[in-house]
Design an enzyme around this catalytic site. Structure first.
Site, short mmCIF file in Angstrom:
data_model
loop_
_atom_site.label_atom_id
_atom_site.label_comp_id
_atom_site.label_asym_id
_atom_site.label_seq_id
_atom_site.Cartn_x
_atom_site.Cartn_y
_atom_site.Cartn_z
N ASP A 1 0.87 -1.17 0.00
CA ASP A 1 0.00 0.00 0.00
C ASP A 1 0.91 1.23 0.00
O ASP A 1 2.13 1.13 0.16
CB ASP A 1 -0.97 -0.01 1.19
CG ASP A 1 -2.20 0.87 0.90
OD1 ASP A 1 -2.11 1.75 0.03
OD2 ASP A 1 -3.24 0.66 1.55
C1 NOJ Z 1 -4.03 3.95 0.11
C2 NOJ Z 1 -5.22 3.04 0.18
O1 NOJ Z 1 -5.20 2.32 1.40
C3 NOJ Z 1 -5.29 2.06 -0.97
O2 NOJ Z 1 -6.53 1.39 -0.90
C4 NOJ Z 1 -5.12 2.75 -2.28
O3 NOJ Z 1 -5.27 1.85 -3.33
C5 NOJ Z 1 -3.77 3.41 -2.29
N1 NOJ Z 1 -3.71 4.39 -1.21
C6 NOJ Z 1 -3.45 4.09 -3.62
O4 NOJ Z 1 -4.23 5.21 -3.80
#
Ligand code: NOJ
Length: 760
Positions: free
Chosen positions: A300
């Site tokens: 993430d």
């Molecule tokens: C953080 C989020 O937790 C995740 O779900 C997302 O895909 C990413 N950022 C990228 O934007």
């Protein structure tokens, strides 16, 4: 194996194929090794050959993902991304503005870099790209994975037209705490349903063939158990037993892997003290070892860097080492792989094999996507596909399917409050009646408020001068300046429709709440309007279950509309006037009070179950333990009756069940109302006498059926080892001898049960 049934919509049109989960989950066997791969032997071979030709620097470059524009080096200075791509230093780019930008990057990668490996371009396309559908929690209330397959396909067709070939979706985290804002992004609290929706989204995004230019690689997230955040507070630590992981949190991920998902995302959170982005057990032993996953894992956003905050690394080098050796193949945004992996390999701290495996996993996906043969995006396609009429029509249908009629009492002993009668003057009141942007919900892709038809616009089109509108208040304010106009509007009308709820920013990432009421002074406005004596219908907009005890007790009708997307208004008007008969059912329990959270139907019985009159039982002294509106709940404009549940299998033995035998359960559902409607008949089980405690009910099948007025239908379900098995005291996925109780029921608290013994 699944059976399919053609069903027809409420207006009698052919509506497609609904999955009847007669035989339980799709190809899905928890806890067993599976050789599932969306990649052919040829693709695997090509990836390995390509990897062998790469320098260490080029290999590490493939493991690096940056957002469009904002790349910085370790010194904090901006890096020229074109130059970085040209020297093979980037494997993936996220959030490009348009197809032109994607093509410009691809040109650098394919024409300038030595290995000519295209970048894979990603974005959060969560519930539509330009045509925005209801938020995922809403879509799950349709109990129609076929619908989600279609909305995901449309999202892929639109997003790929602008060069996005990889989406960070679906989020398949089980969510049992409505305080957690990200409950909006998933399919709710139940693993059985969650698995069906996870697989459907993967099929929709990825299409039949990943190499089709309209196919978008799915990224299943957040691996794993991110939804179990303590206190419902986003990013918080997660601590749960292996049993709960296996029985509840894993199934949607495994179903997505079985469906051929090309990638997974490792979560921000820690699990049993180990951050998900440094967790070898889950990322390697379970995901690759047990489930046979052959795609790649991306971290993430900065979750590799956050290993330092978690406290399992003191510096970026250690964080990169721990993440890559645990099984995180691509580093989203932290830059730590790019900065450290080459020297970590050269110094022997990270085996080159770890980098090689990661590269091959990423290359497999790029090859299977056909990126090498067609790296560029046709820049003309988006003009014809974005907001194409058939996409918008699907958005309307999806919204209608997702609405849940929570309450619909008769008014003054007469007809139920809904549907609204024609010819009456309607007062439409509330801050969400005409708020186009809010209708999109969170993670709105490239959706725009100007694409939305609001409830006010659609109602005005139907009612002309028989509509009186007043905003009344803002979503979050103390000011009562608009109350006077609202009361005036109510007094001039025959019936009031109140459009209340949350703003779209109140759910989603980093949007946890400690209160689950109507924000601001909306309840005060509602009470004042109700005091006029006019019948009040509440249309509720939210991305989570809310706790609405006053509303549930005092209003004749409540329609949960969620965040319905671009066709919010037309779908709501169709439903309010009965042209569309609501059939959605809750996939997450609505509490009576926030203090009940986490709240879900599938709880353990405890040694002291609720027993009225006995104080020393599991209970609250100031609230019931049950939900206000339970899992599976949802009304219709018609009425369905259920016969007693019948088990038609005379005897069952564990041995036979393990050998493939099934227990058959059935009931008859009758539409005893005056109009056609769809019902979602649900199969629940309970097992007692087992080696470990089993939940008081578990969903193990359902059928969504259309019944004409007066029509009856026999619904039949099969229970096999897939539905009856669980992670037992010996840590084995197995069926055990037990007393089995089954219900075929309209929701998780109803139904007439039947019992049988499963002998050894
Ligand atoms: C953080 C989020 O937790 C995740 O779900 C997302 O895909 C990413 N950022 C990228 O934007």
């Amino acid at each position: 194996m699944r059976a399919h049934l053609l069903i027809h919509d409420r207006r009698g049109f052919f509506r497609g194929v609904a999955v009847l989960t007669l035989l339980g989950l799709p190809a899905f066997a928890r806890g067993q090794a599976l050789a599932v791969s969306p990649f052919s032997a040829q693709v695997e071979k090509q990836a390995a050959e390509m990897r062998r030709k790469m320098t260490l620097e080029e290999k590490v470059g493939q493991l690096v993902q940056f957002p469009n524009g904002g790349t910085r080096g370790p010194d904090g200075k901006g890096i020229d991304q074109n130059e970085l791509v040209a020297r093979g230093g980037v494997g993936s780019l996220m959030n490009p503005p348009d197809a032109g930008a994607v093509n410009a990057f691809q040109k650098q990668a394919v024409e300038k870099s030595r290995m000519k490996i295209p970048v894979i371009v990603a974005m959060d396309v969560i519930h539509g790209y330009r045509t925005i559908f209801p938020v995922p929690l809403a879509l799950s209330a349709s109990w129609d994975p076929g619908l989600v397959e279609k909305t995901s396909r449309v999202a892929a067709v639109e997003a790929t037209s602008e060069g996005i070939r990889w989406t960070f979706s679906p989020m398949v985290d089980i969510a049992r705490d409505a305080r957690w804002g990200r409950i909006m992004e998933g399919a709710g609290e139940d693993p059985y349903l969650g698995a069906l929706f996870a697989a459907a989204a993967v099929r929709g995004y990825q299409g039949k063939d990943l190499s089709d230019p309209t196919s978008m690689v799915a990224c299943v997230k957040h691996f794993v158990a991110y939804g179990g955040a303590e206190s419902g507070r986003d990013y918080n630590a997660v601590d749960m037993s292996d049993r709960t992981l296996r029985d509840v949190y894993f199934p949607p991920f495994q179903a997505a892997v079985d469906a051929g998902a090309g990638s997974l995302m490792s979560a921000f959170s820690s699990l049993q003290g180990v951050p998900a982005s440094a967790n070898h057990d889950t990322l390697t032993d379970v995901l690759r070892g047990e489930w046979g996953f052959r795609g790649f894992v991306v971290s993430d956003w900065n979750s590799v860097g956050e290993l330092i905050n978690h406290g399992v690394a003191l510096d970026g080098e250690t964080a990169a080492r721990k993440a890559v050796t645990a099984g995180v193949d691509m580093d989203m945004g932290s830059g730590l792989y790019g900065e450290n992996l080459v020297k970590l390999v050269r110094s022997g701290k990270v085996p080159e094999r770890a980098v090689d495996e990661a590269v091959e996993r990423i290359l497999r996906v790029k090859i299977a996507m056909g990126l090498f043969s067609h790296p560029y995006t046709d820049e003309t396609r988006s003009k014809t596909v974005l907001l194409a009429p058939e996409h918008v029509a699907l958005a309307r249908r999806a919204a209608e399917e997702s609405f849940v009629l929570l309450k619909n009492d008769p008014i003054s002993g007469g007809a139920p409050a809904l549907p609204l009668a024609d010819g009456k003057t309607v007062a439409l009141i509330g801050p969400l009646a005409d708020s186009a942007g809010d209708m999109l919900g969170g993670w709105e892709g490239r959706g725009q408020g100007s694409d939305v038809v609001t409830l006010k616009q659609a109602l005005a089109g139907r009612l002309k001068d028989k509509l009186v509108y007043a905003k009344g208040t803002e979503i979050e304010t103390d000011s009562e300046a608009g109350f006077h106009d609202a009361l005036d509007a109510a007094n001039r009308a025959d019936v009031v429709v109140m459009a209340l709820g949350e703003s779209r920013g109140m759910t989603g990432e980093a949007a946890s709440r400690t209160k689950l009421d109507l924000p601001g002074n909306q309840l005060k406005l509602l009470e004042a309007v109700a005091a006029t004596g006019k019948p009040v219908v509440l249309v509720l907009f939210s991305g989570r279950p809310l706790a609405l005890p006053w509303e549930a007790a005092h209003l004749p009708a409540i329609l949960e509309a969620w965040f319905p997307g671009v066709q919010a208004g037309p779908a709501l008007v169709d439903t309010l006037y009965g042209e569309s008969n609501p059939a959605g059912k809750l996939t997450a329990s609505f509490p009576r009070s926030v203090g009940q959270e986490p709240l879900y139907y599938s709880v353990m019985n405890t040694g002291r179950p609720v027993n009225p009159g006995n104080p020393y039982v599991t209970r609250y002294i100031d609230e019931l333990t049950t939900a206000q509106f339970p899992f599976g709940w949802g009304l219709s404009y018609t009425k369905f009756d259920y016969s007693p549940t019948k088990i038609t299998t005379p005897a069952a033995h564990v041995k036979e069940l393990n050998g493939g035998a099934a227990i058959t359960v059935e009931a008859t559902v009758t539409n005893s109302g005056a109009r056609a409607g769809e019902e979602i008949a649900q199969l629940y089980i309970r097992e007692r006498g087992t080696s470990v405690v089993r939940p008081i009910r578990e969903l193990k099948g359902y059928q969504k059926i259309l019944l004409k007025a007066g029509e009856s239908r026999l619904v039949r379900f099969m229970l096999t080892k897939r539905e009856l098995g669980f992670w037992n005291i010996d840590r084995k996925q197995t069926v055990e001898p037990c007393e089995l109780t089954v219900w075929v029921a309209p929701h998780s608290e109803a139904g007439q049960s039947s019992q049988m013994t499963i002998a050894p």
